[in-house]
Scaffold this motif. Structure first.
Motif, mmCIF file in Angstrom:
data_model
loop_
_atom_site.group_PDB
_atom_site.id
_atom_site.type_symbol
_atom_site.label_atom_id
_atom_site.label_comp_id
_atom_site.label_asym_id
_atom_site.label_seq_id
_atom_site.Cartn_x
_atom_site.Cartn_y
_atom_site.Cartn_z
ATOM 1 N N GLY A 10 -7.223 -2.056 8.695
ATOM 2 C CA GLY A 10 -6.248 -3.088 7.359
ATOM 3 C C GLY A 10 -4.977 -3.112 8.611
ATOM 4 O O GLY A 10 -4.086 -2.664 8.534
ATOM 5 N N HIS A 11 -5.415 -4.086 10.147
ATOM 6 C CA HIS A 11 -4.250 -4.791 10.699
ATOM 7 C C HIS A 11 -3.744 -6.201 10.169
ATOM 8 O O HIS A 11 -3.100 -6.382 10.704
ATOM 9 C CB HIS A 11 -5.090 -4.719 12.130
ATOM 10 N N GLY A 14 0.927 -5.302 5.820
ATOM 11 C CA GLY A 14 1.446 -3.833 5.251
ATOM 12 C C GLY A 14 1.647 -3.503 6.583
ATOM 13 O O GLY A 14 1.936 -3.807 7.722
ATOM 14 N N GLY A 16 -0.791 -1.178 8.752
ATOM 15 C CA GLY A 16 -1.461 -2.099 9.919
ATOM 16 C C GLY A 16 -0.912 -3.153 10.382
ATOM 17 O O GLY A 16 -1.288 -3.484 12.167
ATOM 18 N N VAL A 34 -10.262 -4.291 12.876
ATOM 19 C CA VAL A 34 -10.950 -4.332 11.658
ATOM 20 C C VAL A 34 -10.223 -4.519 10.203
ATOM 21 O O VAL A 34 -9.744 -3.883 9.861
ATOM 22 C CB VAL A 34 -12.051 -3.388 11.452
ATOM 23 N N SER A 35 -10.933 -5.867 9.937
ATOM 24 C CA SER A 35 -9.862 -5.956 8.151
ATOM 25 C C SER A 35 -11.204 -6.966 7.584
ATOM 26 O O SER A 35 -11.717 -7.370 8.387
ATOM 27 C CB SER A 35 -8.830 -6.174 8.800
ATOM 28 N N ASP A 52 -16.201 -5.111 5.949
ATOM 29 C CA ASP A 52 -15.786 -4.997 4.650
ATOM 30 C C ASP A 52 -16.096 -3.043 5.017
ATOM 31 O O ASP A 52 -17.438 -2.891 4.910
ATOM 32 C CB ASP A 52 -15.903 -4.955 3.542
ATOM 33 N N SER A 134 -1.643 10.504 2.987
ATOM 34 C CA SER A 134 -0.689 10.078 1.716
ATOM 35 C C SER A 134 -0.438 11.512 1.306
ATOM 36 O O SER A 134 -0.999 12.861 1.559
ATOM 37 C CB SER A 134 -1.144 9.491 1.290
ATOM 38 N N LYS A 151 -7.843 10.600 -0.316
ATOM 39 C CA LYS A 151 -6.912 11.350 0.372
ATOM 40 C C LYS A 151 -6.896 12.852 1.205
ATOM 41 O O LYS A 151 -6.880 13.274 2.343
ATOM 42 C CB LYS A 151 -5.150 10.569 0.760
ATOM 43 N N MET A 184 0.171 -2.430 -1.555
ATOM 44 C CA MET A 184 -0.432 -1.475 -1.769
ATOM 45 C C MET A 184 0.271 -0.755 -3.259
ATOM 46 O O MET A 184 0.061 -0.553 -4.037
ATOM 47 C CB MET A 184 -0.698 0.173 -1.267
HETATM 48 N N1 LIG Z 1 2.380 2.105 1.335
HETATM 49 C C1 LIG Z 1 2.626 3.008 0.802
HETATM 50 O O1 LIG Z 1 3.753 3.437 0.338
HETATM 51 C C2 LIG Z 1 1.778 4.175 0.997
HETATM 52 C C3 LIG Z 1 1.794 5.139 1.212
HETATM 53 C C4 LIG Z 1 1.477 6.716 1.689
HETATM 54 C C5 LIG Z 1 -0.057 6.443 2.474
HETATM 55 N N2 LIG Z 1 0.152 5.204 2.637
HETATM 56 C C6 LIG Z 1 -1.142 4.887 3.283
HETATM 57 O O2 LIG Z 1 -0.766 3.787 4.497
HETATM 58 C C7 LIG Z 1 -2.374 2.821 4.641
HETATM 59 C C8 LIG Z 1 -1.987 1.890 4.873
HETATM 60 O O3 LIG Z 1 -1.396 0.702 3.472
HETATM 61 P P1 LIG Z 1 -0.823 -0.402 3.102
HETATM 62 O O4 LIG Z 1 0.481 -0.297 2.718
HETATM 63 O O5 LIG Z 1 -0.439 -1.576 4.013
HETATM 64 O O6 LIG Z 1 -1.410 -1.320 2.210
HETATM 65 P P2 LIG Z 1 -2.020 -2.414 1.958
HETATM 66 O O7 LIG Z 1 -0.699 -3.580 3.020
HETATM 67 O O8 LIG Z 1 -2.764 -2.980 0.990
HETATM 68 O O9 LIG Z 1 -2.888 -3.285 3.610
HETATM 69 C C9 LIG Z 1 -4.184 -2.907 3.193
HETATM 70 C C10 LIG Z 1 -5.088 -3.463 4.731
HETATM 71 O O10 LIG Z 1 -6.890 -2.367 4.307
HETATM 72 C C11 LIG Z 1 -7.603 -3.587 4.779
HETATM 73 N N3 LIG Z 1 -8.430 -3.290 4.109
HETATM 74 C C12 LIG Z 1 -8.593 -3.303 2.219
HETATM 75 N N4 LIG Z 1 -9.146 -2.784 2.027
HETATM 76 C C13 LIG Z 1 -10.400 -3.438 3.365
HETATM 77 C C14 LIG Z 1 -11.665 -3.224 2.787
HETATM 78 N N5 LIG Z 1 -12.311 -2.606 2.229
HETATM 79 N N6 LIG Z 1 -12.320 -3.226 4.457
HETATM 80 C C15 LIG Z 1 -11.282 -3.963 5.490
HETATM 81 N N7 LIG Z 1 -10.213 -3.441 5.256
HETATM 82 C C16 LIG Z 1 -9.410 -3.138 4.688
HETATM 83 C C17 LIG Z 1 -6.416 -4.871 4.157
HETATM 84 O O11 LIG Z 1 -7.188 -6.106 5.336
HETATM 85 P P3 LIG Z 1 -7.648 -6.827 4.401
HETATM 86 O O12 LIG Z 1 -7.514 -7.151 2.846
HETATM 87 O O13 LIG Z 1 -7.451 -8.318 4.933
HETATM 88 O O14 LIG Z 1 -9.237 -6.396 4.285
HETATM 89 C C18 LIG Z 1 -5.033 -4.408 4.682
HETATM 90 O O15 LIG Z 1 -4.831 -5.095 5.997
HETATM 91 C C19 LIG Z 1 -3.416 2.782 3.676
HETATM 92 O O16 LIG Z 1 -4.620 4.162 4.121
HETATM 93 C C20 LIG Z 1 -2.594 3.620 2.540
HETATM 94 O O17 LIG Z 1 -3.495 4.386 1.958
HETATM 95 C C21 LIG Z 1 0.339 3.675 2.168
#
Ligand SMILES: NC(=O)c1ccc[n+]([C@@H]2O[C@H](COP(=O)([O-])OP(=O)(O)OC[C@H]3O[C@@H](n4cnc5c(N)ncnc54)[C@H](OP(=O)(O)O)[C@@H]3O)[C@@H](O)[C@H]2O)c1
Length: 244
Positions: A10-11, A14, A16, A34-35, A52, A134, A151, A184
């Motif tokens: 997930g790089h 956000g 990553g 990997v994304s 994926d 989380s 989670k 997210m």
């Molecule tokens: N944001 C928050 O407030 C928050 C709070 C608690 C925990 N978290 C956790 O923090 C982590 C990062 O979250 P974020 O907020 O940065 O999310 P984000 O902005 O939605 O980014 C998600 C990343 O995961 C990749 N991804 C999504 N679906 C995928 C799939 N099916 N296969 C491979 N890669 C995939 C996306 O890339 P592609 O679209 O290119 O695949 C993207 O790089 C997550 O585990 C989330 O649960 C976030």
């Protein structure tokens, strides 16, 4: 000097992306990221794998590519890719979405940790695993059945991994990143108010500037992974420590 290796999921967005940018500043890190999509950037230290992660057969086929052989100073796996799942109450969920959330947030990280341990069990490298968790792993949130359950499963897995590998020199963390200003969070704010009772609280977090930036959180993750000896517990929360 021996290189270190980071495997990051997930790089592209956000949190990553901020983690990736931090590690790219380290000259001695080789990074495998990997994304589903990729970033339009070239860097000799970065290899991008388009995958994926919710497609478990495709993941299994790619495992040899994700864990390169070699001796590294340090090897780190950060399971960061995740999805909020459907923001709807139970009774309105789609079977495919339930399976996708559990596959991406729980099963794929389980498979990746298992493959990481197999690949580096005989290595003399420092070996670290960080599963991005989380607060929702511990707090039931109406409308987030898929996310909370996935989670929670990942957090319990991290705890068992720590028990299994206690004597084998691997460290594992289950890290809650707080509330981070990413896509997210934007997706959460598009929920239907009748499906998600906490919607107003989440829109207020954003309008009142209460979200952390991905960079602030990435710095803390870097600090944790650079100083694992300062952190005894598997379960960690970035809100409980500063990056000094
Ligand atoms: N944001 C928050 O407030 C928050 C709070 C608690 C925990 N978290 C956790 O923090 C982590 C990062 O979250 P974020 O907020 O940065 O999310 P984000 O902005 O939605 O980014 C998600 C990343 O995961 C990749 N991804 C999504 N679906 C995928 C799939 N099916 N296969 C491979 N890669 C995939 C996306 O890339 P592609 O679209 O290119 O695949 C993207 O790089 C997550 O585990 C989330 O649960 C976030």
């Amino acid at each position: 000097m021996k290189k270190s290796l980071l495997i990051l999921t997930g790089h592209t967005k956000g949190l990553g992306k901020a983690i990736l940018e931090g590690f790219l500043l380290q000259e001695n890190f080789q990074i495998l990221a990997v994304s589903r999509s990729g970033l339009d950037m070239r860097n000799d230290n970065l290899t991008q794998v388009n995958l994926d992660l919710s497609d478990l057969e495709a993941l299994e086929a790619k495992l040899p590519e994700i864990f390169p052989a070699g001796e590294f100073k340090k090897v780190i796996l950060i399971n960061n890719a995740g999805w909020i799942g459907e923001v709807k109450p139970v009774g309105k969920l789609e079977p495919r979405a339930i399976a996708k959330a559990m596959s991406l947030n729980t099963v794929a990280p389980m498979i990746l940790v298992d493959a990481f341990v197999k690949a580096y069990s005989d290595s003399k490298s420092e070996r670290l695993i960080c599963n991005i968790s989380s607060g929702a792993a511990r707090k039931p949130m109406p409308g987030w059945a898929e996310y909370c359950s996935s989670k929670a499963g990942l957090e319990m897995y991290s705890k068992v991994v720590a028990e299994d590998l206690r004597e084998k020199g691997f460290r594992v963390f289950s890290l809650a990143p707080g509330i981070v200003d990413t896509e997210m969070q934007a997706e959460i704010r598009t929920a239907n108010p009748s499906d998600f009772p906490a919607l107003e609280r989440f829109t207020d977090f954003k309008s009142e500037g209460m979200l952390s930036t991905p960079q602030e959180v990435a710095e803390k993750i870097f600090y944790l992974l650079s100083n694992p000896e300062l952190f005894n517990d598997v379960v960690q929360d970035v809100r409980n420590f500063e990056a000094h």
